[in-house]
Design an enzyme around this catalytic site. Sequence first.
Site, PDB file in Angstrom:
ATOM      1  N   SER A 239     -11.571  -4.467   2.629  1.00 23.93           N
ATOM      2  CA  SER A 239     -10.300  -3.865   2.236  1.00 23.93           C
ATOM      3  C   SER A 239      -9.409  -3.642   3.459  1.00 23.93           C
ATOM      4  O   SER A 239      -8.210  -3.933   3.434  1.00 23.93           O
ATOM      5  CB  SER A 239     -10.559  -2.536   1.526  1.00 23.93           C
ATOM      6  OG  SER A 239      -9.349  -1.986   1.061  1.00 23.93           O
TER       7      SER A 239
ATOM      8  N   ASN B  80       0.847  -1.184   0.000  1.00 23.77           N
ATOM      9  CA  ASN B  80       0.000   0.000   0.000  1.00 23.77           C
ATOM     10  C   ASN B  80       0.890   1.243   0.000  1.00 23.77           C
ATOM     11  O   ASN B  80       1.835   1.323   0.781  1.00 23.77           O
ATOM     12  CB  ASN B  80      -0.916   0.012   1.236  1.00 23.77           C
ATOM     13  CG  ASN B  80      -1.870   1.201   1.225  1.00 23.77           C
ATOM     14  OD1 ASN B  80      -1.447   2.346   1.325  1.00 23.77           O
ATOM     15  ND2 ASN B  80      -3.150   0.915   1.107  1.00 23.77           N
TER      16      ASN B  80
ATOM     17  N   SER C 193      -5.158  -0.376  -2.708  1.00 23.22           N
ATOM     18  CA  SER C 193      -5.625   0.949  -2.296  1.00 23.22           C
ATOM     19  C   SER C 193      -6.734   0.739  -1.274  1.00 23.22           C
ATOM     20  O   SER C 193      -7.642  -0.079  -1.487  1.00 23.22           O
ATOM     21  CB  SER C 193      -6.142   1.730  -3.503  1.00 23.22           C
ATOM     22  OG  SER C 193      -6.494   3.041  -3.102  1.00 23.22           O
ATOM     23  N   GLU C 194      -6.676   1.453  -0.150  1.00 24.49           N
ATOM     24  CA  GLU C 194      -7.535   1.116   0.978  1.00 24.49           C
ATOM     25  C   GLU C 194      -9.018   1.336   0.709  1.00 24.49           C
ATOM     26  O   GLU C 194      -9.854   0.882   1.484  1.00 24.49           O
ATOM     27  CB  GLU C 194      -7.089   1.850   2.251  1.00 24.49           C
ATOM     28  CG  GLU C 194      -7.012   3.346   2.142  1.00 24.49           C
ATOM     29  CD  GLU C 194      -5.584   3.813   1.927  1.00 24.49           C
ATOM     30  OE1 GLU C 194      -4.910   3.256   1.047  1.00 24.49           O
ATOM     31  OE2 GLU C 194      -5.154   4.748   2.628  1.00 24.49           O
ATOM     32  N   ASN C 195      -9.350   2.019  -0.407  1.00 21.78           N
ATOM     33  CA  ASN C 195     -10.761   2.158  -0.727  1.00 21.78           C
ATOM     34  C   ASN C 195     -11.301   0.957  -1.506  1.00 21.78           C
ATOM     35  O   ASN C 195     -12.373   1.039  -2.099  1.00 21.78           O
ATOM     36  CB  ASN C 195     -11.028   3.465  -1.483  1.00 21.78           C
ATOM     37  CG  ASN C 195     -10.167   3.614  -2.723  1.00 21.78           C
ATOM     38  OD1 ASN C 195      -8.968   3.303  -2.681  1.00 21.78           O
ATOM     39  ND2 ASN C 195     -10.729   4.081  -3.800  1.00 21.78           N
TER      40      ASN C 195
END
Lengths: 235, 235, 229, 229
Positions: C95, C30, C53-55
Amino acid sequence: MTKPVTTPHEAVAPVHDGATVMISGFGGSGAPIELVHALIDQGARGLTIVNNNAGTGQVGLAALIREKRVEKVICSYPRTNDARCFTELYLDGKIALELVPQGTLAERIRAAGAGMPAFFTRTAAGTELAKGKETREIDGVLYVLETWLKADFALVKADRADRAGNLTYRLSARNFGPIMCMAAKTSIVQVREIGEKGSIDPEIVVTPGIYVDRIAHVAEPVQEEALFRAGARYP
Amino acid sequence: MTKPVTTPHEAVAPVHDGATVMISGFGGSGAPIELVHALIDQGARGLTIVNNNAGTGQVGLAALIREKRVEKVICSYPRTNDARCFTELYLDGKIALELVPQGTLAERIRAAGAGMPAFFTRTAAGTELAKGKETREIDGVLYVLETWLKADFALVKADRADRAGNLTYRLSARNFGPIMCMAAKTSIVQVREIGEKGSIDPEIVVTPGIYVDRIAHVAEPVQEEALFRAGARYP
Amino acid sequence: MTENLSSFRLTRGQIAWRAAQDIPEGAYVNLGIGMPVACANHVPAGREVTFQSENGILGVGPRPAQGAEDFDLINASKDPVTLLPGAAIVHHADSFAMITGGHLDLAILGAFEVAANGDLANWSTGAARVPGVGGAMDLAAGAKAVWALTTHTDKAGRPKLVQRCDMPLTGAGVVKRVFTDLAVVDVTAEGFVLREMVGGVDVETLRALTGAPLHVPVAPGRLSPPAGL
Amino acid sequence: MTENLSSFRLTRGQIAWRAAQDIPEGAYVNLGIGMPVACANHVPAGREVTFQSENGILGVGPRPAQGAEDFDLINASKDPVTLLPGAAIVHHADSFAMITGGHLDLAILGAFEVAANGDLANWSTGAARVPGVGGAMDLAAGAKAVWALTTHTDKAGRPKLVQRCDMPLTGAGVVKRVFTDLAVVDVTAEGFVLREMVGGVDVETLRALTGAPLHVPVAPGRLSPPAGL
């Protein structure tokens, strides 16, 4: 990353004596028979098995238990149509049982995958399955603190994979597979079909490849229920 | 059950003063602009809003805040390209902020949906965002106890629905939508397309219909980012 | 002491480049908002790295061509991205399960301060009028390893590698390696250990710019990024 | 006292039929293993009910034709089922989130004992050689309402509606209504309240077969199931 594709026997090679092994499936649906039979051949013993049940008939998990490879079973329901392999050893005191309510079992597995060491749930509050566990009243309701359930390995039956390790499952055979892939240090998956990266629409991936370590190609997987009905025995 | 299909204005009608309202979206992706604008028209005030951010520009959540309908925002990141609607009220002490790490925010929302009133997480342990919270050392690691986050309503942007309320989303616009549908007493969803029951393959459903109460049909949804870039203002 | 340091300092692109060289084959990574995002452009050819990607994206690809942006497909910085073959989309809780569950091999994050014990401060200077934390604390706590990208000193010339963080922590004891515009520094049980330094700067200067003891091996490596980044 | 009760008792199919009549329009319902599963066959025509199975199915349909069974599509009893249009498949943790999160309107479960305070015992007689709990405790704790289906007395003639459960509890204070082969009984703050009883049995007999006080309204309803079930 690109995942190795192997035979079931190569895939289960790293399972060591004393390992905790999660095995997917609810009854016969989602049971990774070919991987479990490869594990029987492989010979690891002293295993702790996490499954919803404790095996049926003389194949798969039941056979692994019959062959005395299993020290302990963590499950919600060890009683099935023909659970004699487990039952006999259990009544002889030769196999341990940790009985866990099914939803708590599922959530403990997910919690391990998500990095949550403990959570409160209402399930089992006020029952003997909560004995010895921390409880807490929150807004007037009693909850039980349950802890994560991790594993060294998961043996999981999926349907399709791509080389990135992304998985889809078939119908209700999905059950414990996705969360067991999350909770195990090494997840070993058998799939019917393997495609190149990009062969599975990113929006329909059920298990993202990050949770998959080893893929075994089993083009024509058998259904545990079919083996059981045919009276099959392994080995 | 078969879900009612309405306009955005009919869909948000039940939102009452003082309600806690979750709004899906990460930046502009997944922001249910038409529902939020309908909520502005509807007039409910004293709201607590749960969102990843606190609005951008002069549309959507930012406009709802500017119109002084919001008493408190629970979010991970209220600072965006143009967060002046929130910032001005916040610096004036006219809106409250509960700042929550993004993963904790997501998990607190899921925990509400799954009936877990509290869980331990490593996130924020040893930081000022854990101040006043119960902590516990487990296997030598410090964890923070976080509580579920429930809502009266969720306003969610999905892509397709069937009449059973099953939903799919578009790309990374999925973000908070599925868990917010789980956590709200009443979830109100806007979708681009609505089909008959059975029009979505059961295996690719992302949000099962049990979590969906009201469906608003918005055939050509606008993208918040597009409105922002065009300098739009609502109302 | 080295004079006129500025001519030796790496650019932000060069810092990202240097960090990218160390990302292991096969890693799930990340990249934080700011400098770290650029690491994706500098992974050595032939090395397979998967960016999260954390979304809710696993398998983030490069920025789309101008005009082809889709704002339903953005990264954590809210910039449009693409999907690589083999990508997967998940919801926000799933996620962050990847993140907090310890499944990411690496999080490369920006930093305001990094302490000799691995403490990271990168979410609040303590002075911001409106606080915002985003996913920084989850990444700091959850990734198997955290690397920090930062200038060696702040605009006022004060060290950003310090004995103890003055600013509010993002995570305690999490940083394993720091890439600055002057050096690559490991964070070990003994504190900061110099791995590489840019040419033209001497150890004495580097120590003066570092706010905690800097252990220097007999022969630290030379940090030689490509020009033009 | 009524003699020769057996001629008045409902069959298991009739008990399931009676419970099915009370399932509200639009309800999401989980049917426990055993007698409850048959409720699905008796929902009044035109009433829309969605059945959930805890192994990850929302929208369970009837048993497939013989020869069309797919053992990758089974219910919690491990019997083959079908999917209705509008069904959804989820994994086990997501499936139990529906249950423990309070999203099911109703769980209809079998029972060994139901106490006047709503306690349910249905997972262990205390004597089983091998214990098994399955999803019973999750359903008991999570569903908005729990109904119990049971014979009014056990094979030895002992009441199964009791003052306090002797057997290990599945859930404390969860049962709202009991459907037996003799009656429909609500569980209220005042204890058991008779709603309906089968024809041919008098209140005195029913009370004698009930192990806790049975409040009887002036005019309890008549339980009249169709024959042939």
